[in-house]
Design a protein around this motif. Structure first.
Motif, PDB file in Angstrom:
ATOM      1  N   UNK A 256       0.861  -1.245  -0.066  1.00 37.57           N
ATOM      2  CA  UNK A 256       0.018  -0.049   0.002  1.00 37.57           C
ATOM      3  C   UNK A 256       0.702   0.975  -0.104  1.00 37.57           C
ATOM      4  N   UNK A 257       0.693   2.396  -0.866  1.00 36.49           N
ATOM      5  CA  UNK A 257       1.167   3.601  -0.859  1.00 36.49           C
ATOM      6  C   UNK A 257      -0.107   4.380  -0.331  1.00 36.49           C
ATOM      7  N   UNK A 258       0.347   5.588   0.383  1.00 40.29           N
ATOM      8  CA  UNK A 258      -0.511   6.412   0.912  1.00 40.29           C
ATOM      9  C   UNK A 258      -0.287   7.850   0.670  1.00 40.29           C
ATOM     10  N   UNK A 259      -1.107   8.593   0.373  1.00 37.13           N
ATOM     11  CA  UNK A 259      -0.830  10.034  -0.110  1.00 37.13           C
ATOM     12  C   UNK A 259      -0.293  10.844   0.941  1.00 37.13           C
ATOM     13  N   UNK A 260      -0.660  10.554   1.944  1.00 39.70           N
ATOM     14  CA  UNK A 260      -0.191  11.449   3.275  1.00 39.70           C
ATOM     15  C   UNK A 260       1.296  11.042   3.580  1.00 39.70           C
ATOM     16  N   UNK A 261       1.867   9.968   3.298  1.00 42.29           N
ATOM     17  CA  UNK A 261       3.040   9.600   3.534  1.00 42.29           C
ATOM     18  C   UNK A 261       3.623   8.696   2.374  1.00 42.29           C
ATOM     19  N   UNK A 262       3.791   9.093   1.305  1.00 42.25           N
ATOM     20  CA  UNK A 262       4.085   8.263   0.309  1.00 42.25           C
ATOM     21  C   UNK A 262       5.520   7.371   0.381  1.00 42.25           C
ATOM     22  N   UNK A 263       6.513   7.920   0.821  1.00 41.23           N
ATOM     23  CA  UNK A 263       7.943   7.568   1.144  1.00 41.23           C
ATOM     24  C   UNK A 263       8.321   6.606  -0.256  1.00 41.23           C
ATOM     25  N   UNK A 264       7.839   6.940  -1.482  1.00 38.14           N
ATOM     26  CA  UNK A 264       8.591   6.601  -2.512  1.00 38.14           C
ATOM     27  C   UNK A 264       9.364   7.561  -3.472  1.00 38.14           C
ATOM     28  N   UNK A 265      10.203   6.935  -4.437  1.00 40.50           N
ATOM     29  CA  UNK A 265      10.933   7.660  -5.048  1.00 40.50           C
ATOM     30  C   UNK A 265       9.997   8.660  -5.980  1.00 40.50           C
ATOM     31  N   UNK A 266      10.336   9.936  -6.032  1.00 42.41           N
ATOM     32  CA  UNK A 266       9.540  11.027  -6.922  1.00 42.41           C
ATOM     33  C   UNK A 266       8.661  10.376  -8.087  1.00 42.41           C
ATOM     34  N   UNK A 267       9.503   9.882  -8.859  1.00 42.92           N
ATOM     35  CA  UNK A 267       8.931   9.286 -10.132  1.00 42.92           C
ATOM     36  C   UNK A 267       7.974   8.462  -9.973  1.00 42.92           C
ATOM     37  N   UNK A 268       8.043   7.605  -9.200  1.00 38.19           N
ATOM     38  CA  UNK A 268       7.232   6.489  -8.869  1.00 38.19           C
ATOM     39  C   UNK A 268       5.801   7.000  -8.275  1.00 38.19           C
TER      40      UNK A 268
END
Length: 474
Positions: A256-268
């Motif tokens: 799960x990715x979350x808009x409040x705390x995405x913690x992914x590389x920007x492009x992803x």
């Protein structure tokens, strides 16, 4: 040495968080129920009782035995560690994880999946582990899928605990005067000795991926996307066969990715958060390679995603060109035509070090000094036979971003073992002093949180002499 001992305990406590146990979550109405779950031990069946409850987490009797097994797999020396001490570390872990959830702390799902795969491979590489069956036995799992899911939960709990601790100490700072006071306290009981330290520098040449290879990766991903969309092919199956990261074993699932705390590389995250539910993206590039992403579902702020990752293939011509280049650089260094620092700035492809003349930064101390006895095995293996200023032979290396690269290393400075000196070792002393403040802050937080959290210790563990008030002075 009271302050120093306290700091050392804090460091050991942090190390203890590196292996966490799987969690079970219970509802409020279940908190006082000591559930018995059968656990298979060889040919015997033992009732696995609830050893403790911390907030919404339970610790089973079997969790401590499993903790010991996992530490032994890693080669840890447990001869001077008691079961009560290990049990206390489990209580701390659950307390941190419980409070992290209360504070809405979110972990990086992609990182957890990747870390899980790396840990499994690391375990399998240990000399005392004889294949995947040994790991299944240690974790008491029937198959690899269940093993990976449990290790994922372990890593997730570890990340929650780590982020909770970071939150506690995030705003703590230390002044130069506090550092001096800390140093003077150490002097009263005898200053510590710092071991021999080295400064290490490297020059890295990375083979260049051709545009043709990049386009080939993009074209292959486009073909997969078309096959899935137009012919009904399985995204999960293609990820299993073709994806080049640890998520392949779960059909490319990243969680799960979350808009409040995405913690992914920007492009992803830019791609994922621009998609509609059910979409499969066009190929896009990150530092890891080229991806296509399937947005399986959107649930409020949570995005459930899978991906397929391809890394462009390196040609033999590109590898040979890089090898020739670093051979030429080494020859110039041997002949004295250029200094190592000059060569690093001019030729090295490693952005993190080239502008410092190739010098490596110690991630723990944030300076250039590596204590010889605490040096990472990989770095130590590369410099152990070098005299000061000697240039290594060309080394082959790699990491998750660049699986193939060439390297030269050298020892640029050596600081012999010595008693701590305020001026010379200020950064180390400052770090110890700050850790001492962190220790105090964590202790205060833990004391307060224990009193405000539901905690129940059962059975034999009630007789343990804990350093924290887990029994709440019962």
């Amino acid at each position: 040495m009271k302050s120093l001992i306290k700091t050392m305990v804090f460091a050991l406590m942090a190390i203890g968080f590196q292996i966490l146990q799987a969690q079970e979550i219970i509802n409020d109405e279940e908190k006082k129920v000591e559930v018995k779950t059968p656990v298979k031990l060889g040919n015997r069946i033992k009732a696995d009782g609830v050893a403790a409850v911390v907030g919404d987490y339970i610790i089973l009797d079997s969790d401590l035995d499993r903790r010991i097994d996992q530490l032994e797999v890693q080669g840890a020396d447990l001869s001077e560690v008691t079961r009560c001490q290990l049990f206390g570390s489990l209580l701390e872990e659950k307390l941190y994880a419980h409070q992290a959830i209360q504070d809405s702390i979110i972990v990086n799902e992609l990182q957890m999946r990747s870390q899980t795969e790396q840990q499994i491979q690391s375990f399998l590489a240990q000399p005392n582990v004889d294949g995947i069956e040994d790991l299944l036995e240690i974790f008491k799992k029937d198959n690899e899928a269940d093993l990976r899911e449990e290790m994922y939960e372990i890593n997730k709990n570890r990340a929650l605990s780590s982020q909770m601790r970071e939150k506690i100490i995030a705003d703590i700072e230390i002044t130069p005067e506090e550092v001096r006071q800390f140093y003077n306290e150490l002097k009263e009981d005898g200053l510590p000795t710092f071991g021999t330290e080295l400064n290490v520098a490297n020059i890295v040449i990375i083979p260049e991926v051709t545009e043709e290879a990049k386009q080939d990766a993009v074209d292959r991903l486009k073909e997969m996307r078309t096959d899935i969309l137009e012919n009904g092919a399985s995204f999960n199956t293609k990820a299993l066969f073709y994806s080049m990261d640890g998520s392949k074993n779960n059909g490319g699932k990243l969680g799960v990715m979350n808009r409040k705390n995405p913690r992914m590389v920007k492009e992803f995250r830019d791609v994922v958060f621009s998609m509609q539910e059910g979409d499969i993206s066009e190929p896009f590039e990150t530092d890891f390679g080229y991806h296509i992403v399937w947005l399986e579902a959107i649930r409020g702020q949570d995005y459930e995603v899978r991906h397929i990752l391809l890394r462009p293939e390196l040609s033999q011509e590109a590898i040979q060109k890089a090898k020739d280049e670093i051979d030429e650089v080494r020859q110039k260094l041997i002949e004295g035509k250029i200094t190592f620092a000059e060569a690093a700035r001019e030729f090295s492809d490693e952005e993190e070090t080239k502008f410092e003349g190739g010098k490596l930064t110690n991630p723990l101390t944030q300076d250039f000094n590596f204590e010889l006895t605490k040096m990472e095995p990989e770095i130590y293996a590369q410099i152990q036979d070098l005299e000061d200023g000697e240039i290594s032979e060309v080394l082959e290396d790699g990491d998750r971003l660049n699986p193939f690269k060439f390297k030269l290393v050298t020892v640029t400075n050596r600081i012999d073992e010595h008693e701590a000196d305020f001026s010379r070792d200020y950064l180390k002393i400052k770090r110890l002093a700050l850790q001492s403040k962190h220790f105090d802050a964590v202790g205060e937080w833990q004391e307060e949180t224990i009193m405000s959290t539901y905690i129940k210790i059962n059975g034999e563990y009630r007789s343990c002499e804990f350093t924290s008030n887990w029994l709440k002075n019962e």
